[in-house]
Design an enzyme around this catalytic site. Sequence first.
Site, short mmCIF file in Angstrom:
data_model
loop_
_atom_site.label_atom_id
_atom_site.label_comp_id
_atom_site.label_asym_id
_atom_site.label_seq_id
_atom_site.Cartn_x
_atom_site.Cartn_y
_atom_site.Cartn_z
CE LYS A 158 -4.04 -1.72 2.57
NZ LYS A 158 -5.01 -1.49 1.49
NE ARG B 87 -11.05 -9.65 -2.24
CZ ARG B 87 -11.36 -8.77 -3.17
NH1 ARG B 87 -11.68 -9.18 -4.39
NH2 ARG B 87 -11.39 -7.48 -2.88
N1 BES Z 1 -8.35 -3.49 4.27
C1 BES Z 1 -8.43 -3.10 2.92
C2 BES Z 1 -9.70 -2.32 2.59
C3 BES Z 1 -9.74 -0.89 3.05
C4 BES Z 1 -9.00 0.06 2.38
C5 BES Z 1 -10.55 -0.51 4.07
C6 BES Z 1 -9.07 1.38 2.77
C7 BES Z 1 -10.63 0.80 4.45
C8 BES Z 1 -9.89 1.75 3.82
C9 BES Z 1 -8.43 -4.34 2.01
O1 BES Z 1 -7.67 -5.39 2.46
C10 BES Z 1 -7.88 -3.93 0.69
O2 BES Z 1 -6.75 -3.56 0.65
N2 BES Z 1 -8.70 -3.98 -0.36
C11 BES Z 1 -8.31 -3.59 -1.65
C12 BES Z 1 -8.87 -4.58 -2.62
C13 BES Z 1 -8.36 -4.38 -4.02
C14 BES Z 1 -6.89 -4.73 -4.11
C15 BES Z 1 -9.16 -5.24 -4.96
C16 BES Z 1 -8.85 -2.19 -1.93
O3 BES Z 1 -9.99 -1.91 -1.57
O4 BES Z 1 -8.10 -1.37 -2.45
MN MN Z 2 -5.65 -5.26 1.85
#
Ligand code: BES
Ligand code: MN
Length: 497
Positions: free
Chosen positions: A279, A353
Site C-alpha cells: 500500500k 477475502r
Molecule cells: N483493508 C483493505 C480495505 C480498506 C482500504 C478498508 C481502505 C478501508 C480503507 C483491504 O484489504 C484492501 O486492501 N482492499 C483492496 C482490494 C483491491 C486490491 C481489490 C482495496 O480496496 O483497495
Molecule cells: Mn488489503
Amino acid sequence: MEFSISSGSPEKQRSACVVVGVFEPRKLSVAGEIIDHVSGRYLSELIRRGDMEGRLGSTLLVPRVPGILADRVLLVGLGKERDFRENEYQKAVASAVRTLNETGAFDASIFLTDLPVKRRELRWRIRIAAMAARAALYRFDLMKSKHDDVRRPLRKLTFSVSRRGELADGELALKQGLAIAEGTNLAKTLGNLPANVCTPGYLAQQAAELATAHQLKLEVLERVDMEKLGMGAFLSVARGALEPPKFIVLEYRRGNQSDKPVVLIGKGITFDTGGISLKPAADMDEMKFDMSGAASVLGTVKAVAELELPINLVVLIPTTENMPGSMATRPGDVVTTLSGQTVEILNTDAEGRLILCDALTYAERFDPDCVVDVATLTGACVIALGDVACGLMANDEGLAKELISAGSMAHDRAWQLPLWDDYHEQLKSNFADMANVGGRGAGTITAACFLSKFAGKHRWAHLDIAGVAWRGGKEKGSTGRPVPLLTHFLLDRAGVL
Ligand code: BES
Ligand code: MN
Ligand code: ZN
C-alpha cells in the site's frame, strides 16, 4: 457509571442536575415546562433573554433554579421540533452527557428519554440513550504514559419515563443498551490498540478472557493445525508475517440443543500493509483498524453473553498480519482453499477475502442457520457509502432484510448492494478456478461475489464495514460499529427486541 430508570417528576428530583430539552426556537420540552412553572418562569426568562435558542446539541447549565429540589438544571438544545428524529435524539443525549461530565455534578436525572421521537417507542429511546451516553463517555488513553486524570465526579445517570407502568420496560431496555455499549466499547478499544499490541495472539487472549468470564467454549487453531486442515488461502496471507496467525473459534450456546447456530465471522487482519502489493504510505497507520470485523464480533458475543440471550452463536476469527517479506505470497501465486477451489492471487492486498473464504468453509461444520461475515473489505465501499452505512450483500433476501431492519433499529445502518451473477464474470482466471480481484468496477460487489463461492448452501450475508468501522482525521478512532447492528439482529432473533 451507574444507570437507572425513574418515573418521578422533574421538580422533585433530589439530584445534582436535572436535564431538560429546549426546541428551536425557544420552546421548552414538557419536563422543562414543569420546572419553568414551579420556578416562577425562571427558565423561560433565560430563554427570552436569548441565553438558549434550542440549537441541536447546544447546552446551558443553570444553577440554583428556584422551587426545585435539584442543584442545577441543564438545558439541552433539541433543534426544530418537527425535525426531531433518531439522529437528533441521539445527539441531544450525547451532548447532555458530555456536558454533565464536565460539570461538578455527581448525578443527574435526564428528562430526554420521555421526548417523543417519531415512530420510536420507549424501549428504543432508552436503549439508544444508554448506548449514546456510554459512547459519549468513552475514552481511549491506554497507550498514554500520563492518563487524563482530572477526577470526574459524575457517577450516576437516571433516565426518566413518563409513567410508572413504563418502568419495567425501561429497565429491560436499559440493560440491553448498556450491554450493547459494553460490547461496542470492547470493539473500539481493540480497534484503537496499535498493531504491535493488538496482534493475532492478543485477539486470541481476548477471546480467552471472554470464554472464562462467560463459560464459552474456545478453540484456537495454530499455523500447524491450519496446515493440516488445508486452509491454503488463509495461510497464504500469513506467510509474510513472523507473528503467528490464529484461527479463533468461540462458541456460545444457550439456545435449545437442536437450534442451529448463527455463525459470525470477523476479519482479523491486525495490520494490512498490502503485502507484496504494498500500500502507499499515506494513512497506512489506519490499517491497524483492519481487524475491526474481528473486534465487532467479539464485542457482539460480549453483549450477548452479558444478556444471556437464549440463542446459539458461534464466532470465527481468522487473524493474521498481512506483511511483505521473502516468504510472502507473490502476485500470480495460486493457492488451494479449504474448500478445494483454487485461487490465483493477483493482488496480495485483496487479503481479506482470502482469510474469510476458509472461515466460510470452516463454518459449515457447525451446520449453521445462517452465517454473517463482517469485514473492512474494500476501499470501494468507502467510496460508495462513506461512513454512514455499511455495505450489505447476501445470498438470501430474508436474512438481508433482517440485518437491514436490525441496523435501522440500532441506528447503525446497512445498505444492500446486488450480488447478481453478471458480476461473477470479473473474477475469471486463466490459471485457477478464480482470481482474487475483479478489476476496477464494483469492487465491493466482486469481493462479495468471491466470498459467495464459499458460502455453501446455507444462508449467508456479508457486511463490508470499511467505511464505518473507524473515523479518520482529527477524531481518528474506532467506532465499534457494527456491534449495535449485530446485537440488535440477535436480540430480535431471541425475541426480546
Ligand atoms: N483493508 C483493505 C480495505 C480498506 C482500504 C478498508 C481502505 C478501508 C480503507 C483491504 O484489504 C484492501 O486492501 N482492499 C483492496 C482490494 C483491491 C486490491 C481489490 C482495496 O480496496 O483497495
Ligand atoms: Mn488489503
Ligand atoms: Zn485488508
